[in-house]
Design an enzyme around this catalytic site. Structure first.
Site, PDB file in Angstrom:
ATOM      1  N   CYS A 165      -3.425  -0.455  24.145  1.00 16.16           N
ATOM      2  CA  CYS A 165      -3.102  -0.597  25.638  1.00 16.16           C
ATOM      3  C   CYS A 165      -4.317  -1.780  26.128  1.00 16.16           C
ATOM      4  O   CYS A 165      -4.057  -2.105  27.194  1.00 16.16           O
ATOM      5  CB  CYS A 165      -3.170   0.637  26.514  1.00 16.16           C
ATOM      6  N   HIS A 305      -6.709   0.785  35.016  1.00 20.18           N
ATOM      7  CA  HIS A 305      -5.759   1.190  33.954  1.00 20.18           C
ATOM      8  C   HIS A 305      -4.727   1.930  34.494  1.00 20.18           C
ATOM      9  O   HIS A 305      -3.550   1.731  34.350  1.00 20.18           O
ATOM     10  CB  HIS A 305      -6.637   1.598  32.620  1.00 20.18           C
ATOM     11  N   HIS A 342       3.994   1.956  31.586  1.00 20.30           N
ATOM     12  CA  HIS A 342       2.795   1.324  30.645  1.00 20.30           C
ATOM     13  C   HIS A 342       3.384   0.551  29.756  1.00 20.30           C
ATOM     14  O   HIS A 342       4.114   0.683  28.779  1.00 20.30           O
ATOM     15  CB  HIS A 342       2.122   2.722  30.219  1.00 20.30           C
TER      16      HIS A 342
END
Length: 415
Positions: A165, A305, A342
């Protein structure tokens, strides 16, 4: 000692669940509109998560020759599409750049997982000699960067970052370093991911990483909210054209922002859980600020994030407090993932686009679906409604599986 080269951004492109242009994407973010809906790219029957942030209607033939597109995995198609958009905005072409000094540096998490699933089915049902001859070149993680390089004719430094990520953010930071050390004048950087398939859905489900709030998809991703229950899988790509300042000025480019700082760290803690005390994330933030030569007082906004998982959001909040101290309560923070889900290796890149738009427009997009405060998440997350602000410097955070942390400082360009 030679003066450090400055690295500027002259073009951006995005392929997202909220649109295939930067303006469509940014307008939707500012309006607080969700791009999450029922999952269609995979059959979610039997899985706890049945929703996703999909790029509906994406047609690679709008950007790439149809035959070429059929030989690429979706993550490469999206990378090329976003890079084409970014190069168009930058106004770069054969007449104003040397292809030998122009490169590509992209991040992604797992390459072509849907293609892997598809070809595994061929193997078990029909035998290995029936697999596609394009299987291997489609799934390799480096193929997104390779295809961008080939199609755009960028013959210089090329690389791929594979840090889960954090990959999109780390790719942008590494691209800036490549330019600073003189290995390139121009680098197309960013991230891409298109991994929505049953294979991935099962893998994330068994580790309880995904949201099961299927009843109202638009409200399922709720970073920092007390009722968050996991992230929503997504896909997309973001590309930024980075240039050495002198090169950009020499061709009269429109400079839209500057990449001034970059920090990377490792939690060295757990394969999937973040460090409980936030030390790893805090180190990356501190190092990014130091690299930019700024202090916490200079940061006007943090693009978090903010995955909507119980652990990540609490730990990121703790890390921000470690770095910013009392000022943590005064800096606006928001999560793009509240609206797009995401996108894994693409996340940091599409978030960097949002960060640059905040600098350009003086607007901070909201964190939507924030309704029930969590005592462990008690900062200013710009809840539900966009906010006007004088945004000169942004800290953009990305934290990946394996404890891989990457942060950028992006600033308003000033000569």
């Amino acid at each position: 000692m030679a003066e450090r080269k400055r690295v500027v951004i002259t073009g951006m492109g995005v392929i997202s669940p909220l649109g295939e242009t930067v303006e469509e994407y940014w307008d939707a973010l500012v309006q607080g509109r969700s791009g999450i809906g029922p999952m269609t790219l995979a059959d979610p029957t039997g899985f706890p998560c049945r929703i996703a942030g999909e790029v509906s209607g994406f047609d690679p033939a709008s950007y790439i020759d149809g035959r070429e597109a059929r030989r690429m995995a979706r993550f490469s198609q999206m990378a090329v599409a976003s890079a084409v958009r970014a190069m168009e905005q930058a106004g770069l072409n054969e007449s104003n750049m040397d292809p030998d000094t122009a490169g590509v540096l992209l991040g992604n998490g797992n390459g072509g997982m849907p293609v892997t699933q598809e070809q595994a089915k061929v193997l078990f049902e029909r035998g290995g000699m029936k697999e596609s001859p394009f299987f291997i070149p489609m799934i390799l993680p480096n193929m997104a960067a390779a295809q961008v390089s080939r199609i755009l004719g960028l013959k210089g430094y090329t690389n791929t970052v594979i840090t889960a990520c954090a990959a999109g953010t780390q790719a942008i930071g590494e691209a800036a370093e490549v330019i600073r050390r003189g290995a390139a004048k121009v680098v197309v950087s960013g991230g891409t991911e298109a991994g929505i398939c049953e294979l991935a859905l099962g893998g994330f489900s068994v580790i309880k990483a995904l949201s099961s709030s299927n009843e109202d998809p638009s409200r399922a991703s709720r970073p920092f909210d007390a009722n968050r229950d996991g992230f929503v899988p997504s896909e997309g790509a973001g590309a930024l054209v980075l240039e050495e300042l002198e090169h950009a000025l020499g061709r009269g480019a429109n400079i839209i922002a500057e990449v001034s700082g970059y920090g990377v760290s490792s939690d060295a803690f757990h394969p999937v859980h973040p460090d409980d005390n936030g030390d790893g994330a805090a180190r990356a933030m501190r190092w990014a600020l130091a690299d930019a030569g700024v202090t916490t007082e200079d940061i006007d906004y943090i693009n978090a994030h903010g995955t909507s998982t119980p652990l990540n959001d609490a730990v990121e909040t703790l890390a921000i407090k470690q770095v910013f101290g009392d000022r943590a309560y005064k800096v606006p923070i928001s999560s793009s993932m509240s609206m797009i889900g995401h996108a894994l290796g693409a996340a940091g890149a599409v978030e960097a686009v949002a960060a640059v738009k905040s600098i350009q427009t003086g607007l901070i997009h909201p964190t939507i679906n924030y309704a029930d405060p969590d005592p462990a998440c008690d900062l200013d997350y710009v809840p539900n409604v966009a906010r006007q602000a004088d945004v000169r410097a942004v800290l953009s955070n990305s934290f990946g599986f394996g404890g891989q942390n990457a942060c950028l400082v992006l600033q308003r360009f000033e000569e």
